[in-house]
Design an enzyme around this catalytic site. Sequence first.
Site, PDB file in Angstrom:
ATOM      1  N   ASP A 243       1.418  -1.178   0.211  1.00 60.42           N
ATOM      2  CA  ASP A 243      -0.506   0.060  -0.291  1.00 60.42           C
ATOM      3  C   ASP A 243       0.553   1.057   0.462  1.00 60.42           C
ATOM      4  O   ASP A 243       1.412   1.279   1.231  1.00 60.42           O
ATOM      5  CB  ASP A 243      -0.820   0.120   1.726  1.00 60.42           C
ATOM      6  CG  ASP A 243      -1.762   0.892   1.374  1.00 60.42           C
ATOM      7  OD1 ASP A 243      -1.355   1.773   1.006  1.00 60.42           O
ATOM      8  OD2 ASP A 243      -2.494   0.721   2.087  1.00 60.42           O
ATOM      9  N   ILE A 244       1.022   1.562  -0.977  1.00 66.92           N
ATOM     10  CA  ILE A 244       1.798   3.400  -0.899  1.00 66.92           C
ATOM     11  C   ILE A 244       0.993   3.846  -0.041  1.00 66.92           C
ATOM     12  O   ILE A 244      -0.297   4.865  -0.708  1.00 66.92           O
ATOM     13  CB  ILE A 244       1.626   3.635  -2.565  1.00 66.92           C
ATOM     14  CG1 ILE A 244       1.946   2.533  -3.981  1.00 66.92           C
ATOM     15  CG2 ILE A 244       2.776   4.461  -2.694  1.00 66.92           C
ATOM     16  CD1 ILE A 244       3.979   1.978  -3.506  1.00 66.92           C
TER      17      ILE A 244
ATOM     18  N   HIS B  88       4.944  11.512 -18.007  1.00 61.38           N
ATOM     19  CA  HIS B  88       5.492  13.091 -18.791  1.00 61.38           C
ATOM     20  C   HIS B  88       5.735  14.102 -16.820  1.00 61.38           C
ATOM     21  O   HIS B  88       4.842  13.660 -16.490  1.00 61.38           O
ATOM     22  CB  HIS B  88       4.817  13.643 -19.838  1.00 61.38           C
ATOM     23  CG  HIS B  88       3.716  14.178 -19.605  1.00 61.38           C
ATOM     24  ND1 HIS B  88       3.611  15.729 -19.614  1.00 61.38           N
ATOM     25  CD2 HIS B  88       2.354  14.465 -19.376  1.00 61.38           C
ATOM     26  CE1 HIS B  88       2.035  16.270 -19.479  1.00 61.38           C
ATOM     27  NE2 HIS B  88       2.089  15.273 -19.442  1.00 61.38           N
TER      28      HIS B  88
ATOM     29  N   ASP C  86      -1.749  17.334 -14.069  1.00 58.58           N
ATOM     30  CA  ASP C  86      -0.773  17.103 -15.433  1.00 58.58           C
ATOM     31  C   ASP C  86       0.436  17.518 -15.573  1.00 58.58           C
ATOM     32  O   ASP C  86       0.760  18.547 -16.081  1.00 58.58           O
ATOM     33  CB  ASP C  86      -1.695  17.886 -16.531  1.00 58.58           C
ATOM     34  CG  ASP C  86      -1.484  17.672 -17.986  1.00 58.58           C
ATOM     35  OD1 ASP C  86      -0.656  16.323 -18.519  1.00 58.58           O
ATOM     36  OD2 ASP C  86      -2.401  18.345 -19.084  1.00 58.58           O
TER      37      ASP C  86
ATOM     38  N   GLU D 165       5.876  16.254 -23.331  1.00 52.64           N
ATOM     39  CA  GLU D 165       4.683  15.687 -24.000  1.00 52.64           C
ATOM     40  C   GLU D 165       3.752  16.910 -24.914  1.00 52.64           C
ATOM     41  O   GLU D 165       3.016  16.846 -25.842  1.00 52.64           O
ATOM     42  CB  GLU D 165       4.474  14.495 -22.972  1.00 52.64           C
ATOM     43  CG  GLU D 165       2.722  14.155 -23.362  1.00 52.64           C
ATOM     44  CD  GLU D 165       1.628  14.989 -23.170  1.00 52.64           C
ATOM     45  OE1 GLU D 165       0.369  14.085 -22.730  1.00 52.64           O
ATOM     46  OE2 GLU D 165       1.409  16.010 -22.065  1.00 52.64           O
ATOM     47  N   GLU D 166       4.046  17.634 -23.921  1.00 53.51           N
ATOM     48  CA  GLU D 166       2.636  18.619 -24.047  1.00 53.51           C
ATOM     49  C   GLU D 166       3.028  19.492 -25.413  1.00 53.51           C
ATOM     50  O   GLU D 166       2.347  20.366 -26.199  1.00 53.51           O
ATOM     51  CB  GLU D 166       3.150  19.858 -23.185  1.00 53.51           C
ATOM     52  CG  GLU D 166       2.140  19.346 -21.366  1.00 53.51           C
ATOM     53  CD  GLU D 166       0.639  18.887 -21.435  1.00 53.51           C
ATOM     54  OE1 GLU D 166       0.639  19.255 -22.055  1.00 53.51           O
ATOM     55  OE2 GLU D 166       0.469  18.414 -20.323  1.00 53.51           O
TER      56      GLU D 166
ATOM     57  N   ASP E 285      -0.829   9.257 -16.470  1.00 52.70           N
ATOM     58  CA  ASP E 285      -0.907  10.611 -16.990  1.00 52.70           C
ATOM     59  C   ASP E 285      -1.919  11.149 -16.479  1.00 52.70           C
ATOM     60  O   ASP E 285      -3.328  11.456 -17.590  1.00 52.70           O
ATOM     61  CB  ASP E 285      -0.856  10.923 -18.254  1.00 52.70           C
ATOM     62  CG  ASP E 285      -1.082  12.646 -19.340  1.00 52.70           C
ATOM     63  OD1 ASP E 285      -1.176  13.704 -17.992  1.00 52.70           O
ATOM     64  OD2 ASP E 285      -0.155  12.547 -20.444  1.00 52.70           O
TER      65      ASP E 285
ATOM     66  N   ASP F  49      -4.328   8.455  -4.282  1.00 55.47           N
ATOM     67  CA  ASP F  49      -3.676   7.316  -3.913  1.00 55.47           C
ATOM     68  C   ASP F  49      -3.632   5.976  -3.755  1.00 55.47           C
ATOM     69  O   ASP F  49      -3.691   4.704  -4.118  1.00 55.47           O
ATOM     70  CB  ASP F  49      -4.586   7.558  -2.236  1.00 55.47           C
ATOM     71  CG  ASP F  49      -4.306   6.465  -0.885  1.00 55.47           C
ATOM     72  OD1 ASP F  49      -3.413   5.755  -1.443  1.00 55.47           O
ATOM     73  OD2 ASP F  49      -4.632   6.552  -0.142  1.00 55.47           O
TER      74      ASP F  49
ATOM     75  N   ASP G 143      -1.644   3.270  -5.597  1.00 55.86           N
ATOM     76  CA  ASP G 143      -1.412   1.726  -5.441  1.00 55.86           C
ATOM     77  C   ASP G 143      -1.527   0.582  -6.421  1.00 55.86           C
ATOM     78  O   ASP G 143      -1.296  -0.238  -6.498  1.00 55.86           O
ATOM     79  CB  ASP G 143      -2.742   2.044  -4.385  1.00 55.86           C
ATOM     80  CG  ASP G 143      -2.389   2.346  -2.692  1.00 55.86           C
ATOM     81  OD1 ASP G 143      -1.533   2.603  -2.489  1.00 55.86           O
ATOM     82  OD2 ASP G 143      -3.372   2.093  -1.960  1.00 55.86           O
TER      83      ASP G 143
END
Length: 440
Positions: free
Chosen positions: A44-45, A126, A138, A172-173, A201, A303, A307
Amino acid sequence: MRNRFRNSLAAGAAVAAASLTLGLAAPGVQAAAPAGAATAAAPDIPVANVKAHLAQFQQIANANGGNRAHGRAGYRASLDYVKGKLDAAGFTTTVQQFTASGATGYNLIADWPGGDTTKTVMTGAHLDSVSAGPGINDDGSGSAGVLEAALAVSRAQLKPDKHLRFGWFGAEELGLVGSKYYVNSLSSAERAKISAYLNFDMIGSPNPGYFVYDDDPALEKVFKDYFATLSIPTEIETEGDGRSDHAPFKNIGIPVGGLFSGADYTKTSAQAQKWGGTAGRAFDACYHESCDTSANIDDTALDHNTDAIAYALWQLSTGTTTPPGGDSYENTTDVTIPDSPGAAVTSSITVSGRTGSAPAALKVAVNIVHTFSGDLVVDLIGPSGKAYRLHNSSSDSTPNINTTYTVNASTETANGTWKLKVQDKGPQDTGYINSWKLTF
Ligand code: TRP
Ligand code: ZN
Ligand code: CA
């Protein structure tokens, strides 16, 4: 009676039936590594760790003109931050440099030492923002989530069966510039070793949806399985296929997957009912704007999605789930097929080191060189001895069989000797088994 042109008659006993038992023949085709010992469950992160990375990205933007965009100081500072964490955790990092719109861009690639590199599972996000703002959802969210999942691999000192690689892409943008550059920099041999690419992303949208990329079914299933354990319904990601860094991987045939919490599309009332949040409002009203700050994050979505990254990494790399692309076993030794009336011939593949049953969708790639494919009856023979008809004799005058069949082989054990059995039922035309391949 078949009606076809014949220019000669050459009955004669051809070659006697041959049965070859060969292991893996073609270069690059390997037996699966034996399944590892029972592996620990995915961790569990702690979302606080992910948020701490986002706070750092926010500070970096604050200190560098309000953004972390390609070609700006905030980009390089973001990269140095992520790289520092990975280096300290034991990753092998590489900074790849490219030029876009007259400025230098960077990709950061991090390899976790160990695992079968011919079955690399790559995970990425990204790291650049738009120039209008700090880009915390983002794609600070994906960058931080992937970073924290990678650090969890290190904390666990994971010994995966499959090699794990992580990527933070630049520009990426500007049109997926960094990920395209990375993919183009790979030789075809290196490309073939990446069995999956997972992209993240926007995974902390403030009015979140739970979207799963609808690309490779096996990867999609891993994420759906995870959200099923939380009883959170998911939807297929539809806010633009090919709008993020998975596209260049997908374009060269690498199976891709990923998660997305929504950008500027509007949440419907049905979606608000199942996910909470505000109907009639964008998933991320600050998408590509200056207000995409550390306040622009839903902690619960961040969260769960983080995970889910860890779950997918553990599932795909520690042997509990076979990543897409599968493991292939091939016999490339030619076997002459005697003309009718002649005995059936077989070519064998011995599979070992796997566990359990063969798949319900076993792929059987058959390559037979023959001047009249309608002459041929072709069966797959499973380890149990059961025959699965792949091809029947007919009046089809098309030469050769070069087809991949899907066989429900779920009642067979994966391990054992599999045979391709071929018999010529029509006089005159002849040929040989060129190669065949099983993919589990
Ligand atoms: N960074 C992406 C973009 O600006 C965000 C995005 C929009 C996205 N639609 C997506 C990411 C669909 C993944 C999937 O285009
Ligand atoms: Zn993005
Ligand atoms: Ca024949």
